[in-house]
Design an enzyme around this catalytic site. Structure first.
Site, PDB file in Angstrom:
ATOM      1  N   CYS A 176      14.883  68.508  82.697  1.00  0.00           N
ATOM      2  CA  CYS A 176      15.934  67.505  82.569  1.00  0.00           C
ATOM      3  C   CYS A 176      15.319  66.109  82.630  1.00  0.00           C
ATOM      4  CB  CYS A 176      16.956  67.673  83.664  1.00  0.00           C
ATOM      5  SG  CYS A 176      16.191  67.738  85.284  1.00  0.00           S
ATOM      6  N   GLU A 186      24.953  68.260  88.299  1.00  0.00           N
ATOM      7  CA  GLU A 186      23.694  67.603  87.911  1.00  0.00           C
ATOM      8  C   GLU A 186      23.374  68.058  86.495  1.00  0.00           C
ATOM      9  OE1 GLU A 186      22.547  65.212  89.977  1.00  0.00           O
ATOM     10  OE2 GLU A 186      24.426  65.796  90.928  1.00  0.00           O
TER      11      GLU A 186
END
Ligand code: NAP
Ligand code: MG
Length: 515
Positions: free
Chosen positions: A320, A286
């Site tokens: 993020c 990720e």
């Protein structure tokens, strides 16, 4: 029986009694620091030659704690301990596993503000950001406990004459979790406890900026009654022991969240089968984002500006999911820019302990790197707000920074800065804005502010992001409600907090018996 799943509500810190409870927890944390956080293998603390010193980013002269720095030798030992524990943990019936995993969430909940306090002093999160993260950690534990029960059900298969046929899921073995520092509790907890809930055992290597909150998570794991060796805690430099953990023939899978560069390296290395290795490793990556919000001329401009500011500057842009590019249709470009600058100027900067809107970035290295990107940006676009370091107790503060007239393909439009820096990109019209929005290698979060249903529908279908938000901020995905993970180079789309997450850490067996 587990209580039904519901995501944890947030506190109201405008209530003086609540704010004062938070400050009391900060005092508890101050008394307990510097915390000693050893490597823990098979339930026992292990001596290490070196240490990792974790400091408060708002006051770098204050040591929050000292973690043992594991070596490659410890990495091997930790994997052995995890495999030893796997022999029994993998056979614990799902309801019992689920109960224990749920209890980890309860243990964190019971010390909610104390955990928040550690996030405030180690990562630089204000009350709201810290509590949102603690709530997410609790949610991961409880949600994955429920998922463990669902996963234990036999899988539906059709009958065949003369046979019984059954299919079910089994855990894989000892895995490695390598989380980032920006959600050092929630992501660390989720990446570790998800596989554990599915019957695996783990070695977790916290990020070196934030090992202490990882040690607090370990306390919750122990107090919940998770057996020794199921979770092994291995602080250590990623550069030094990362390759050992990833390459090790006894590593069954790698669960990584972090930067694109490190993730691509791990993905490539995980594909190699080393001598003695009996499986193909699974590896989930990720990774980063360059997340954009489209604002068109039909949008509520104040709501759009509020949403962009919260997405761009919450936790100093170190998410993020943070908005780092806003793509504004020409007709409302100047009106939005003015609102963004006004709102950014109104954000107060100061110590997270005093609950300011904007705190420090996490480390000296991050401070330097963000300021370098801002300096490069000056020659690419117009700096319309911020752009400077702010001094205060030596803390690593940077003003919320806005550039306008950014060209999508320039570095400011493409490179993940991971700090309080927002690029404003002008689009001719909605169609142009959607093209620009997709003009990045990343595809994590994205948003649109518009009241035009056709455009919203087109965005829903064509904006290549894993998590799309319409007429709201693009951060703060909730466990079990907005499964989180990106498209494109933002990663393997593991969808943390989603109904398929635990499935990623299992294998399916089928058995046929002739009647
Ligand atoms: P990072 O530098 O990639 O580090 C992440 C983790 O990898 C840390 O534990 C780090 O250890 C370790 N590491 C470093 N080099 C390694 C190597 N060669 N082998 C194995 N592990 C290694 O990322 P970060 O700065 O901590 O986090 C920020 C990044 O994470 C951003 O790109 C952000 O977008 C991304 N992120 C993505 C998501 C998502 O869900 N997609 C969520 C949060 C953050 P050390 O700390 O010891 O270096
Ligand atoms: Mg620190």
């Amino acid at each position: 029986m587990l209580p039904p799943y519901a995501s944890e509500p947030y506190s109201d810190f405008t209530d003086p009694a609540v704010a004062s409870a938070y400050r009391e927890a900060l005092e508890v944390v101050a008394k307990a620091s510097p915390l000693n956080a050893p490597v823990i293998i098979g339930g026992a603390p292990v001596d290490t030659e070196d240490d990792i010193v974790s400091v408060d980013p708002a006051r770098p002269d204050r040591v929050v704690g000292t973690a043992g720095a594991g070596s490659s030798f410890h990495a091997s030992q930790a994997l052995d301990a995890a495999w030893d524990a796997f022999a029994t943990w993998s056979k614990v019936p799902a309801p019992e596993r689920a109960r224990l995993v749920h209890a980890v969430g309860d243990a964190i909940d019971a010390r909610r503000y104390e955990f928040c306090g550690w996030l405030t002093v180690e990562a630089g999160k204000n009350y709201l950001e810290a509590e949102a993260e603690v709530a997410e950690a609790i949610d991961f534990c409880r949600y994955y406990a429920h998922q463990a029960l669902a996963l234990a059900e036999p899988l539906p298969v059709h009958d065949f004459p003369g046979e019984t046929n059954e299919s079910w899921l089994v855990p894989m073995g000892a895995g490695v979790a390598i989380p980032p520092w920006n959600f050092p509790l929630a992501i660390l907890a989720g990446m570790t406890i998800g596989p554990v809930a599915a019957g695996n055992t783990m070695v977790v290597k916290p990020a070196s900026n934030t090992p202490i909150i990882g040690a607090k998570f370990m306390e919750a794991v122990v107090s919940a009654g998770i057996p020794a060796g199921v979770v092994n805690f291995l602080p250590g430099s990623g550069a030094e022991i990362g390759d050992t953990l990833v390459d090790h023939p006894r590593t069954r899978f790698v669960n990584f969240t972090g930067s694109k560069d490190v993730g691509l390296r791990i993905a490539a290395r995980s594909a190699v089968v080393h001598p003695g290795q009996m499986w193909l490793k699974r590896a989930y990556m990720e990774l980063g984002g360059k997340d954009g919000i489209i604002v068109d001329e039909t949008a509520d401009l104040d709501a759009a500006a509020d949403g962009v500011i919260r997405s761009a500057f919450g936790f100093q842009g170190q998410k993020c999911s943070a908005c780092s590019r806003v793509i504004v249709v020409d007709a409302v470009h100047d009106a939005i820019l003015e609102r963004l600058v006004d709102r950014a100027a109104a954000l107060d900067i100061g110590p997270p302990e005093d609950n300011h809107a904007v705190g420090p970035v996490v480390s000296a290295a991050q401070h330097r790197s963000v300021l370098d990107e801002i300096d490069r940006g000056r020659s690419q676009a117009e700096l319309v707000h911020g752009g400077h370091a702010v001094d205060g107790d030596g803390g690593w503060y940077i003003e919320p920074t806005i550039f306008s007239e950014v060209a999508s393909q320039d570095r400011l439009g493409q490179h993940e800065v991971f700090g309080p820096v927002l690029a404003v990109i002008r689009a001719d019209d909605f169609a142009d804005a959607l093209d620009i929005a997709n003009d990045t290698e990343f595809g994590l979060t994205g948003g649109i502010f518009s009241t035009d249903d056709e455009r919203i529908e087109r965005t829903r279908q064509e904006f290549a992001v894993g998590n799309l938000y319409i007429n709201r901020k693009i951060t703060g995905a909730l466990v079990g409600i907005q499964p989180f993970g990106g498209l494109k180079l933002s990663g393997s789309n593991a969808k943390a907090g989603g109904p398929d997450y635990l499935r990623l850490f299992t294998e399916m067996k089928s058995a046929t018996r002739k009647l």
